[in-house]
Design an enzyme around this catalytic site. Structure first.
Site, PDB file in Angstrom:
ATOM      1  N   ASP A  59      -8.885  13.037  18.550  1.00 27.54           N
ATOM      2  CA  ASP A  59      -8.172  12.165  17.625  1.00 27.54           C
ATOM      3  C   ASP A  59      -8.574  10.735  17.991  1.00 27.54           C
ATOM      4  O   ASP A  59      -8.974  10.472  19.120  1.00 27.54           O
ATOM      5  CB  ASP A  59      -6.672  12.387  17.821  1.00 27.54           C
ATOM      6  CG  ASP A  59      -5.840  11.314  17.168  1.00 27.54           C
ATOM      7  OD1 ASP A  59      -6.093  11.050  15.980  1.00 27.54           O
ATOM      8  OD2 ASP A  59      -4.968  10.738  17.830  1.00 27.54           O
ATOM      9  N   ASP A 118      -2.526  12.871  20.019  1.00 26.78           N
ATOM     10  CA  ASP A 118      -1.217  12.428  20.489  1.00 26.78           C
ATOM     11  C   ASP A 118      -0.181  12.230  19.382  1.00 26.78           C
ATOM     12  O   ASP A 118       0.994  12.089  19.669  1.00 26.78           O
ATOM     13  CB  ASP A 118      -1.348  11.116  21.259  1.00 26.78           C
ATOM     14  CG  ASP A 118      -1.660   9.953  20.346  1.00 26.78           C
ATOM     15  OD1 ASP A 118      -2.349  10.189  19.335  1.00 26.78           O
ATOM     16  OD2 ASP A 118      -1.220   8.831  20.624  1.00 26.78           O
ATOM     17  N   ASP A 159      -1.320  14.982  14.407  1.00 23.32           N
ATOM     18  CA  ASP A 159      -2.197  15.915  15.126  1.00 23.32           C
ATOM     19  C   ASP A 159      -1.472  17.199  15.497  1.00 23.32           C
ATOM     20  O   ASP A 159      -2.098  18.158  15.936  1.00 23.32           O
ATOM     21  CB  ASP A 159      -2.679  15.291  16.446  1.00 23.32           C
ATOM     22  CG  ASP A 159      -3.395  13.988  16.228  1.00 23.32           C
ATOM     23  OD1 ASP A 159      -4.231  13.953  15.323  1.00 23.32           O
ATOM     24  OD2 ASP A 159      -3.108  13.019  16.949  1.00 23.32           O
TER      25      ASP A 159
END
Lengths: 45, 710
Positions: free
Chosen positions: B433, B606, B610
């Site tokens: 991410d 995080d 996600d």
């Protein structure tokens, strides 16, 4: 072979004492912080 | 309640008194040595109002019996240089481990009984015969039978619950071997037989309990670590009533309450904005790094971070009704890769269990047909069951995963699930991410373009605002003497203005100050200086990516942010594959698609956007700073800034699987020697004891090699 009459009870009592000591240490939570106990011997009081 | 306990209603004070004294738990990550222990305990014992303080080095916590507020104790520790964080007692739970203590007790009973019986067995093996041997066998029976019936209960229970639903697991042959060995040996002892397997029944129980205890420890350590992370987040909110703010637990808020959200704090509930304007970071929801401005009446979601001035909002949905909770719930109930995964130990059991039953059954039938001696045939079948080393098999995986997980803990990784190591070892693609995982908010401009006076003004303006961006800017400027300012005024969500020696100066949003650029600018008189702020790439990101590529992992970036920003980042850290502007669902689908194509993915992320992908991915890692929901969806949580150590996580996982496989190999090798001996009827209790001890010890010693090199 008469010596067995003494030795067998002795071995049973010693084993039992060991188990009792282990149960006592478990009950008083002496395994909760193994790292800390290892370090505490170094603390001077 | 009144009906259940009439006395309670009559004397509520008595109930309060019966509760234990308040115990405050603080997490102190810096505790390392004996000196820390005594420094912390001495300091806290010196504080007025503290009854006792005890450090737990293993958990890096201090338990303090006191009526004081945690903040006072944190302050006391800060004075002697220790960072402490109060832990929320409710999230932490009792912190006790009755199941672990129960297993240890059973382990102790089995161990001491085994030693005593072994003492007697050695006498029999070295040639005691006749009445002496029978006496020794009877004494052994007196010790072994009650000990086994007590200590082996966890196996009996598991075996029974599997059999009741018509299935077999590893505990079925184990229970069978223990019970048959005990029962048959009792029969032999009463009838003056030559061979008794009491010591084997006990040592089988003992070694297998070691494996069971290790497994339990690994699991509970991970659970505790996860609980501690949850407990670090203080679940309180500021409720406004009659113009006064009052700190209350979030659970006590009701819809309609007015809540004050201070700067830098997460919005505790869903609701709408009462203040004129607000500025929040909702990157956890969308992945976009740009903060969002809201006007009065706008809908705010729990979990957003207040970047501007403190604002007031009206609560509408609390706790379980918040959008944050609903999304987290959806993630938990979804079918995940880890539910479908069959662990190495289960796959081994599927081969082992039918094989050993067939073998024992065949030996029994064969010997019965050949000799017609029921007692002898049964003895041989039991010897086969005992000697096929279920101990080594039972220890093969737990011994390795315990060693690996404690090594990873020292490296800063909390492994939350037992099979996570096996899945991490299989991973071929690393999905990253962007916002929050690979980047940090920060500044990136040349400070030499500003004059000394301008720097002083900027520093002074930045220091006078509580906005996180101002704090970042102040830190970025470093050690500069702030210029003396007058009439400092902070404008909500816009910036700060003041006068400096008669000249109006301001620091804030470009649009507010009439500049054409985006972002933050400094205005002095009529002059405008842009202060570009942008995300800074995490310092270790590039090294991490190249190390992962060397390890054969293909990195790629999935981001909810714009294409330009994602491309720039991908280029900066050397990643060729990236996708930008993805919704949480698209991230999820992309990860699921990777798995279908066999490119097993490890997701690192995080945010709440996600969370879906974290639970869909074959394996997943979340930073410790991630949202609660993301952390609970992930297999592994990274504590601190450990991006650079990520490749080590994969290395340790691969080595753990290699060592587990090797352990199965060792167990199989022992079996290859022991089984023919047992089937042909040459096995003796001495041989069984030797095979069991040696195979168990080799397996444990092999597992310890994980710490040697990786």
């Amino acid at each position: 072979m008469n010596v067995l009459v003494i030795l067998i009870p002795v071995s049973l009592i010693l084993g039992g004492a060991g188990l009792a000591a282990f149960i006592w240490s478990l009950r008083t939570r002496q395994y909760d912080d193994p790292d800390g106990e290892a370090m505490r011997v170094l603390i001077e009081d | 309640m009144t009906a259940a306990c009439p006395a309670c209603a009559a004397a509520p004070a008595a109930v309060d008194m019966a509760l234990p004294k308040d115990v405050v738990q603080l997490s102190v990550p810096a505790i390392r040595c004996a000196a820390c222990i005594s420094a912390i305990e001495d300091r806290l014992s010196g504080v007025q109002g503290v009854n006792s303080a005890r450090v737990n080095l293993t958990q890096k916590r201090v338990a303090i019996e006191t009526e004081l507020a945690p903040e006072d104790l944190v302050q006391a520790l800060a004075e002697i240089g220790y960072d402490a964080h109060p832990l929320d007692a409710a999230s932490l739970g009792a912190g006790d481990d009755p199941a672990g203590r129960d297993l240890l007790l059973r382990l102790g009973v089995a161990g001491f009984a085994m030693m005593n019986v072994m003492l007697l067995s050695v006498a029999v093996w070295s040639g005691a015969s006749g009445a002496t041997r029978d006496l020794f066998h009877l004494i052994s029976a007196g010790i072994a039978l009650p000990a086994v019936l007590y200590a082996a209960q966890p196996f009996f229970r598991n075996a029974w619950s599997a059999l009741r639903v018509g299935r077999v697991n590893m505990d079925v042959p184990i229970s069978l071997a223990i019970l048959l060995a005990g029962g048959m040996s009792l029969f032999e002892a009463l009838n003056g037989g030559a061979h008794a397997y009491f010591d084997a029944a006990l040592s089988l129980t003992f070694f297998l309990l070691i494996g069971r205890y290790l497994e339990h420890r690994t699991r509970s350590a991970a659970r505790n670590a996860a609980k501690e992370l949850a407990a670090l987040e203080v679940h309180t909110a500021q409720r406004l009533s009659g113009g006064k703010a009052q700190t209350v637990p979030i659970a006590e808020l009701t819809p309609g309450d007015t809540v004050l959200v201070p700067t830098g704090v997460r919005v505790p509930v869903d609701g709408h904005l009462l203040s004129r304007a607000a500025h929040t970071d909702r990157s956890f929801l969308t992945g976009e790094s740009e903060p969002v401005s809201h006007e009065s009446g706008a809908v705010l979601n729990a979990g957003e971070i207040n970047l501007g001035r403190p604002f007031e909002m009206q609560a509408e949905a609390i706790g379980k009704d918040t959008r944050l909770h609903r999304i987290a719930q959806m993630v938990e109930t979804a079918e995940t890769a880890r539910n479908r995964y069959t662990s190495l130990a289960d796959r081994a059991a599927r081969i082992y269990v039918p094989a050993v039953h067939l073998l024992a059954g065949a030996s029994f039938a064969g010997w019965l047909l050949a000799t017609g001696d029921l007692r002898h045939a049964l003895n041989i079948a039991i010897a086969v069951l005992i000697i096929t080393c279920p101990c080594a098999l039972g220890l093969a995986v737990p011994a390795v995963s315990t060693a690996a997980i404690s090594r990873l803990y020292r490296l800063g990784f909390l492994v939350k699930s037992g099979t996570a190591l096996e899945r991490l070892a299989d991973v071929k693609t690393l999905v990253l991410d962007k916002t929050g995982t690979l980047t940090r908010p920060g500044f990136f401009f040349d400070i030499s373009t500003l004059s000394a006076a301008e720097l002083g003004v900027t520093k002074a303006l930045a220091m006078s605002s509580a906005h996180p961006l101002s704090k970042e800017l102040s830190a970025y400027l470093g050690d500069i003497n702030p210029a003396p300012l007058e009439d400092i005024e902070e404008v909500e969500g816009r910036g700060v203005r003041a006068t400096w020696g008669g000249t109006p100066v301001a620091l804030g949003q470009a649009a507010w100050l009439g500049a054409l650029q985006d972002g933050l600018v400094l205005k002095k008189g009529d002059q405008i200086h842009p202060l570009p702020n942008q995300e800074v790439v995490a310092p270790d990101a590039k090294a991490m990516v190249s190390a992962c590529q060397e390890a054969g992992l293909k990195p790629q970036i999935l981001s909810g942010d714009t294409n330009t920003k994602t491309a720039a980042l991908a280029d900066a850290i050397g990643v060729t594959q990236y996708r930008a502007g993805l919704s949480p669902e698209q991230k999820n689908d992309h990860v699921a698609d990777l798995e279908r194509r066999g490119a097993l993915a490890c997701m690192v992320g995080d945010g709440l956007n996600d969370t879906g992908a974290l639970s869909t991915a074959y394996a997943s890692v979340a930073p410790g700073t991630a949202l609660d929901a993301a952390r609970s969806a992930a297999d592994v949580v990274m504590i601190g800034d450990r991006l650079a150590r990520l490749p080590e996580l994969f290395a340790v996982a691969r080595r753990a699987v290699y060592l587990s496989r090797m352990n199965f190999g060792i167990a199989a090798a022992y079996n290859a020697i022991a089984i023919p001996i047992a089937v042909l009827g040459f096995a003796t209790p001495l041989m069984a004891a030797l095979a069991m001890s040696f195979s168990s010890i080799t397996v444990i010693a092999n597992a310890a090699r994980i710490g040697l090199r990786s």
